[in-house]
Each structure stands twice: as structure tokens, then as C-alpha cells.
Scaffold this active site. Sequence first.
Site, PDB file in Angstrom:
ATOM      1  N   SER A  31      41.065  43.459  46.570  1.00  0.00           N
ATOM      2  CA  SER A  31      42.039  44.300  45.878  1.00  0.00           C
ATOM      3  C   SER A  31      43.360  43.564  45.675  1.00  0.00           C
ATOM      4  O   SER A  31      43.974  43.649  44.609  1.00  0.00           O
ATOM      5  CB  SER A  31      42.282  45.587  46.674  1.00  0.00           C
ATOM      6  OG  SER A  31      41.097  46.347  46.777  1.00  0.00           O
ATOM      7  N   GLY A 112      35.144  47.306  39.091  1.00  0.00           N
ATOM      8  CA  GLY A 112      36.068  48.326  38.618  1.00  0.00           C
ATOM      9  C   GLY A 112      37.440  47.770  38.306  1.00  0.00           C
ATOM     10  O   GLY A 112      38.080  48.165  37.324  1.00  0.00           O
ATOM     11  N   GLN A 188      42.305  53.738  40.022  1.00  0.00           N
ATOM     12  CA  GLN A 188      42.479  52.505  39.257  1.00  0.00           C
ATOM     13  C   GLN A 188      43.039  52.773  37.864  1.00  0.00           C
ATOM     14  O   GLN A 188      43.653  51.893  37.268  1.00  0.00           O
ATOM     15  CB  GLN A 188      41.156  51.748  39.156  1.00  0.00           C
ATOM     16  CG  GLN A 188      40.708  51.137  40.475  1.00  0.00           C
ATOM     17  CD  GLN A 188      39.351  50.478  40.386  1.00  0.00           C
ATOM     18  OE1 GLN A 188      38.637  50.604  39.392  1.00  0.00           O
ATOM     19  NE2 GLN A 188      38.964  49.772  41.443  1.00  0.00           N
ATOM     20  N   GLU A 334      36.201  53.991  50.079  1.00  0.00           N
ATOM     21  CA  GLU A 334      35.350  52.805  50.152  1.00  0.00           C
ATOM     22  C   GLU A 334      34.812  52.556  51.557  1.00  0.00           C
ATOM     23  O   GLU A 334      33.849  51.813  51.744  1.00  0.00           O
ATOM     24  CB  GLU A 334      36.118  51.581  49.668  1.00  0.00           C
ATOM     25  CG  GLU A 334      37.292  51.183  50.535  1.00  0.00           C
ATOM     26  CD  GLU A 334      38.214  50.201  49.845  1.00  0.00           C
ATOM     27  OE1 GLU A 334      38.582  49.194  50.478  1.00  0.00           O
ATOM     28  OE2 GLU A 334      38.575  50.428  48.671  1.00  0.00           O
ATOM     29  N   ARG A 365      27.119  56.704  45.626  1.00  0.00           N
ATOM     30  CA  ARG A 365      27.033  56.329  47.028  1.00  0.00           C
ATOM     31  C   ARG A 365      26.595  57.485  47.921  1.00  0.00           C
ATOM     32  O   ARG A 365      25.944  57.265  48.949  1.00  0.00           O
ATOM     33  CB  ARG A 365      28.375  55.748  47.512  1.00  0.00           C
ATOM     34  CG  ARG A 365      28.593  54.324  47.029  1.00  0.00           C
ATOM     35  CD  ARG A 365      29.926  53.755  47.476  1.00  0.00           C
ATOM     36  NE  ARG A 365      29.990  52.320  47.168  1.00  0.00           N
ATOM     37  CZ  ARG A 365      31.106  51.605  47.147  1.00  0.00           C
ATOM     38  NH1 ARG A 365      32.267  52.185  47.414  1.00  0.00           N
ATOM     39  NH2 ARG A 365      31.068  50.318  46.862  1.00  0.00           N
TER      40      ARG A 365
END
Length: 446
Positions: A31, A112, A188, A334, A365
Site C-alpha cells: 500500500s 485494486g 480506494q 484485509e 472472500r
Amino acid sequence: MAPNTQDTALWPAPHASGAVDATVHVPGSKSVTNRALVLASLASEPGWLRRPLRSRDTLLMAGALRAMGIEIEETVSSSSSVAGGPDGIGEAWRVLPTGLRGPATVDVGNAGTVMRFLPPVATLADGPVRFDGDPRSYERPLNGVIDALRQLGARIDDDGRGALPMTVHGSGALEGGQVSIDASSSSQFVSALLLSGPRFNQGVEVRHTGSTLPSMPHIRMTVDMLRAVGAQVDTPESGGEPNVWRVTPGALLGRDLVIEPDLSNAQPFLAAALVTGGKVVVPAWPARTTQPGDRLREIFTEMGGSCELTEYGLAFTGTGSVHGIDVDLSEVGELTPGIAAVAALADSPSTLRGVAHLRLHETDRLAALTKEINELGGDVTETADGLHIRPRRLHGGIFHTYDDHRMATAGAIIGLAVEGVEIENVATTAKTLPDFPDLWTGMLGA
């Protein structure tokens, strides 16, 4: 949802014969690396990234920026200022913001950060930039960025899909100004607009209109990194309106930045200490950070471990017992796969909440974790916004990854305590954690 069939190689997940005792040098943060690459490319002078992560996602970002005309030079130095590990050798990338241009073609893979951060950058290029990627990337939402850029004056061809593939027709500048978006499916969308905002003629004011906003630490990371390169950013935390972020137009400085270790990628190694009742040390764990992975200290302590943060790094110790947890993971979604894996090995049930948005990540997920843990004998049920996990005695079997790096590491955690677990396509961990199998077996002393 079908498991990946492109790479059917099975990796026998190592079973721990006893308590782990290891020091694990975790590579740099994805990130931070990808945000730093974008900001350095938009700066008015060259900059350096020290100890950047070299993984599929970061190489896709660097390749995309190079395709748009940015020069990125890679060097290896023995200087102590770029020390990457105990041998004093570290990698550094020098970014030369030589101007953005098209025509160009960008491969986003399934990253992403690449598919969302770079369309705003592409509006500043002199010419068209086409974005394409893996088949899964076509299914991931991009409408928040596309609609916002159109509001700000950009021309984008996406055939009405709100997703890839698409072409951004860069004109060398973007007017910018006020924009309203619903970023409920991904923070994001906000970060993407803020990162390029200083280069828009009017800057940018981003107003989030949705009812929820996941992964707020990642927005705080974006804001901190913008301020570090000279941008003026007003946020709700600094006295601004709720759900409104403003970036003033202006030049960005070239910086010399040392990339922090990726704390989310430290998760499986800390989990190994928790699950086996052992100890893992992660050097260079920062005392202050905006990385979501820092929450692991709190979460894994509540699940039965203990930790100590020193000048050297983080020492995490398991007690031999693993407890269930009821936790809201909306800001740190995450981390869910790894927490779910540990919870499946606990001595009491767990409820993981606030992560409905994970259905739109690299894979769904929540569905994937439910299916794979249950096929090993587990008892996991999906809820509206998460998972309920009732521990049961697990058995060996194939753990599918769905081209999702965090599914692979979750399977490896379970394999520590359950013999006969085989991970399908463990190579997908290269997305953010290169050499994971070697790091994992090294931690176990193999």
C-alpha cells in the site's frame, strides 16, 4: 464460484511439529509502495523509494507508470540508509517525473491500487491511456472512479460498464473541483482522487455520500503521504466536514522515503506464533503507522497472544491457547482471511463483522473462506456482513485460493495445525508477498 484452474499445482502446507521460534524480515508495504510511486511520478522533482516491495502488484504499478512516460531506475545499495535486512543490502527505486504521455496501455493485473489510482493520473497524460487486466479485474467495481472523473471533466470510454477494460483520454490537465461519490465498496475510490488532486487545476474536494466507508486507515495513509510531499489536505479529522476531503492544487516535492514493512503481510507469521504457542519477531515494526496491519497487535493479543514493541521490532508470543473473538473488521477488512483461519483453530466461536465489502475483493472472500474451511471439516456460516465461525476438528484436504493471495496464506495458517492441507496455486502470494513459501518454511526451520 469456481476455483482457479490455470495453476493446479498443489503445495503441501508445512505442519508445525512444535512451537515456532523465528525472526522474519517482512518485505515492504504494498500500500505504501504503490502510493509512493504515484506521488513520486506526480512530483516536480526526482524522488527515491528505499526498500520498496517488489511483487506483482508493485511491478504492475511501476510498469504502468513507465508506460505513461515516467522513468523509474532500480538500484541496489550497501548504504546503511537503504538497509533492507541483516546483510545491509537494500533495493532503491529512483523516480524521475519526466512527464505523462500517451498513447499507452496499462495492465492492471488484478491490483485494486493500479486499476483505481491510475485513471486519475491518466487524465493528466497527453494522449489516450487504455486500461486492461486479468478477467477478475473486469468484475471489480470501478464506477466510483469513472463517474467522479467524468464529473471533474475527464473523457472516458468504458461502454457503460463502470468497469474494465476502458480508455482514459488524457488531455494533459484536468479542471478538478468538487465531486460526490459513493465509496462504500472501496476506500480506494477516495484515495485515487486525493493522490492526483494536487495536480488538478482546482485541486479536488471529495464528498463521500454512502452510508459506510470501509478501510479508513488506508485513507489516513493517503492523507499522511500527501502531506509528507507538501500537499495541503483538509480532512474530517482536522476539523473539516464529515466525509469530505479537500486537496489544494500545488506542486509536490520529491522525497527520499523508506518503505515500512507490510504489516498485513506479517499476519500469517504472527498467526504462526499464536497457533503453535511460539514466538515470532518482525524487525522494523513502526512505532507509529497508518497501516491497517498494526491492529493485529490488539486482535491477536485478544485471541490469546502477547506482544512487545521495541526499537528493534515487534516480538509476538503465543500462549498455547487460541480464543475466539467478536470483532468489527470494517476498517481492516484485509486481515479477515488470516483471522478467520486462526478462529477456525480456536477454543470458542468467533464472529467477524463489518466486512460485506470483501465480496468485491480479489475474490468473494466471505464465500471462499466459508467453502474452503468447511471442506476441511469446519463450521463457518456467512452473515450479512461477515462470518460466524464455530471451531471443529479439521482434517486435511485441498485449500483453493481463487487467485487470492490472502486465501493462500490463510490456508497455510490452518496447515500448521492440521496435517495434510494442500494449497492450490500458492504462487498467487507473489501478488504482495514474494517468496512466501521460502519465508514460511524458513520460519519453521526447514
